[in-house]
Design a protein around this motif. Structure first.
Motif, mmCIF file in Angstrom:
data_model
loop_
_atom_site.group_PDB
_atom_site.id
_atom_site.type_symbol
_atom_site.label_atom_id
_atom_site.label_comp_id
_atom_site.label_asym_id
_atom_site.label_seq_id
_atom_site.Cartn_x
_atom_site.Cartn_y
_atom_site.Cartn_z
ATOM 1 N N GLY A 148 15.737 -7.245 -7.870
ATOM 2 C CA GLY A 148 16.296 -5.902 -8.010
ATOM 3 C C GLY A 148 15.273 -4.788 -7.895
ATOM 4 O O GLY A 148 15.579 -3.637 -8.203
ATOM 5 N N VAL A 149 14.066 -5.105 -7.453
ATOM 6 C CA VAL A 149 13.039 -4.082 -7.219
ATOM 7 C C VAL A 149 12.944 -3.850 -5.712
ATOM 8 O O VAL A 149 12.838 -4.802 -4.935
ATOM 9 C CB VAL A 149 11.670 -4.507 -7.786
ATOM 10 C CG1 VAL A 149 10.661 -3.368 -7.631
ATOM 11 C CG2 VAL A 149 11.792 -4.898 -9.255
ATOM 12 N N VAL A 150 12.991 -2.579 -5.324
ATOM 13 C CA VAL A 150 12.988 -2.214 -3.906
ATOM 14 C C VAL A 150 11.772 -1.326 -3.633
ATOM 15 O O VAL A 150 11.550 -0.334 -4.331
ATOM 16 C CB VAL A 150 14.275 -1.450 -3.527
ATOM 17 C CG1 VAL A 150 14.327 -1.190 -2.023
ATOM 18 C CG2 VAL A 150 15.517 -2.214 -3.988
ATOM 19 N N TRP A 151 10.991 -1.698 -2.614
ATOM 20 C CA TRP A 151 9.824 -0.902 -2.210
ATOM 21 C C TRP A 151 10.197 -0.084 -0.984
ATOM 22 O O TRP A 151 10.769 -0.608 -0.023
ATOM 23 C CB TRP A 151 8.654 -1.824 -1.895
ATOM 24 C CG TRP A 151 7.419 -1.136 -1.378
ATOM 25 C CD1 TRP A 151 6.468 -0.478 -2.103
ATOM 26 C CD2 TRP A 151 6.984 -1.049 -0.005
ATOM 27 N NE1 TRP A 151 5.473 0.011 -1.277
ATOM 28 C CE2 TRP A 151 5.767 -0.326 0.012
ATOM 29 C CE3 TRP A 151 7.511 -1.514 1.199
ATOM 30 C CZ2 TRP A 151 5.070 -0.064 1.191
ATOM 31 C CZ3 TRP A 151 6.819 -1.249 2.375
ATOM 32 C CH2 TRP A 151 5.617 -0.535 2.360
ATOM 33 N N VAL A 152 9.878 1.224 -1.047
ATOM 34 C CA VAL A 152 10.219 2.147 0.040
ATOM 35 C C VAL A 152 8.973 2.935 0.425
ATOM 36 O O VAL A 152 8.290 3.497 -0.440
ATOM 37 C CB VAL A 152 11.326 3.135 -0.398
ATOM 38 C CG1 VAL A 152 11.675 4.087 0.746
ATOM 39 C CG2 VAL A 152 12.568 2.396 -0.877
ATOM 40 N N LYS A 153 8.678 2.996 1.727
ATOM 41 C CA LYS A 153 7.537 3.788 2.191
ATOM 42 C C LYS A 153 7.891 4.499 3.488
ATOM 43 O O LYS A 153 8.375 3.894 4.440
ATOM 44 C CB LYS A 153 6.308 2.905 2.415
ATOM 45 C CG LYS A 153 5.069 3.720 2.804
ATOM 46 C CD LYS A 153 3.837 2.855 2.979
ATOM 47 C CE LYS A 153 2.619 3.699 3.330
ATOM 48 N NZ LYS A 153 1.413 2.861 3.539
ATOM 49 N N LYS B 194 0.850 -1.188 0.000
ATOM 50 C CA LYS B 194 0.000 0.000 0.000
ATOM 51 C C LYS B 194 0.884 1.236 0.000
ATOM 52 O O LYS B 194 1.667 1.447 0.923
ATOM 53 C CB LYS B 194 -0.919 -0.004 1.227
ATOM 54 C CG LYS B 194 -1.937 -1.136 1.224
ATOM 55 C CD LYS B 194 -2.834 -1.080 2.448
ATOM 56 C CE LYS B 194 -3.857 -2.220 2.424
ATOM 57 N NZ LYS B 194 -4.730 -2.204 3.631
ATOM 58 N N GLY B 195 0.757 2.051 -1.056
ATOM 59 C CA GLY B 195 1.552 3.270 -1.152
ATOM 60 C C GLY B 195 3.019 2.969 -1.400
ATOM 61 O O GLY B 195 3.396 1.892 -1.857
ATOM 62 N N GLY B 196 3.862 3.955 -1.075
ATOM 63 C CA GLY B 196 5.295 3.772 -1.249
ATOM 64 C C GLY B 196 5.754 4.030 -2.675
ATOM 65 O O GLY B 196 4.956 4.333 -3.568
ATOM 66 N N VAL B 197 7.063 3.906 -2.885
ATOM 67 C CA VAL B 197 7.670 4.102 -4.204
ATOM 68 C C VAL B 197 8.557 2.902 -4.520
ATOM 69 O O VAL B 197 9.010 2.195 -3.614
ATOM 70 C CB VAL B 197 8.504 5.401 -4.259
ATOM 71 C CG1 VAL B 197 7.620 6.617 -4.060
ATOM 72 C CG2 VAL B 197 9.627 5.384 -3.216
ATOM 73 N N LEU B 198 8.804 2.687 -5.803
ATOM 74 C CA LEU B 198 9.677 1.600 -6.237
ATOM 75 C C LEU B 198 11.001 2.162 -6.731
ATOM 76 O O LEU B 198 11.044 3.189 -7.411
ATOM 77 C CB LEU B 198 9.022 0.787 -7.356
ATOM 78 C CG LEU B 198 7.744 0.023 -6.995
ATOM 79 C CD1 LEU B 198 7.226 -0.734 -8.215
ATOM 80 C CD2 LEU B 198 7.978 -0.933 -5.833
#
Length: 228
Positions: free
Chosen positions: A179-184, A139-143
């Motif tokens: 190699g995909v990182v989720w940041v919130k 939910k939300g965050g950026v990749l």
């Protein structure tokens, strides 16, 4: 005779060694000379010389935990981009069991999920699943996208690097093996985390990286506080 040092960056066709050395991954032998097959980092172990690609694509393996974005909804499955030459699919049966429901009522195009690679067949069709602790929709965050081979450097020994970024930015961060990182977190701290993650991707092959990352985090966070 060795012509390069461990961790040197080399280009395709560059001669690395002659005679007494053995070719490893990312190299080929021609006229008793070992040459690099691509742009990468030299790795010397005993008498074997290899080249680790600096830019590599994610090749899915069973059991990997990946982050994927839904790009397609079909009759009985969702199609996902998993940052790979091969697309993934999540069967409806992995979510509903035998129950029949509208797929778009659960996940829609653009949704981002944490999934496990269930199977990869002979033509590289990648079956994904959601059965496992912590798997599901974000939910939300950026990749943030990094080179898959740099994932271990981002995580660090016993999670030291990624934990430092989490603690300094107070962001939730999940790293997929693709190699995909989720940041919130706070929007400004998401920007800080993104900058540092991309810095690690660029400089993963260099020494003293942990100290530079720590200093960069402190400086970026200080600048954001001044702006605020």
């Amino acid at each position: 005779m060795i012509l390069v040092k461990d961790k040197d960056i080399v280009v395709p066709g560059e001669v690395l060694a002659e005679n007494d050395y053995y070719p490893g991954r990312g190299t080929f032998k021609e006229n008793n000379k070992i040459c690099s097959s691509h742009v990468g980092l030299v790795s010397i172990r005993n008498k074997q010389i290899s080249v680790i690609p600096l830019v590599s694509k994610y090749i899915p393996k069973r059991g990997d935990v990946v982050i994927g974005e839904i790009t397609d909804i079909r009759f009985s499955m969702w199609g996902l981009d998993i940052n790979s030459p091969y697309s993934g699919f999540l069967p409806a049966s992995e979510v509903f069991g035998k129950e029949k429901r509208g797929l778009e009522n659960i996940f829609n195009i653009g949704d981002v999920l944490l999934l496990k690679v269930v199977d990869v067949d002979e033509v590289k069709k990648v079956k994904l699943g959601l059965k496992g602790r912590g798997l599901g929709k974000f939910k939300g965050g950026v990749l943030v996208y990094i080179t898959p081979s740099k994932v271990p450097r981002l995580i660090g020994k016993r999670g030291s690097m990624i934990n430092m970024i989490k603690e300094k930015t107070r962001c939730d961060i999940v790293v997929g093996q693709n190699g995909v990182v989720w940041v919130k977190g706070d929007p400004e701290m998401e920007k800080v985390a993104r900058k540092v993650i991309l810095m690690i991707d660029r400089e993963a092959h260099t020494s003293g990286l942990t100290d530079r990352v720590r200093d960069t985090l402190i400086e970026l966070i200080k600048n954001e506080k001044v702006k605020g």
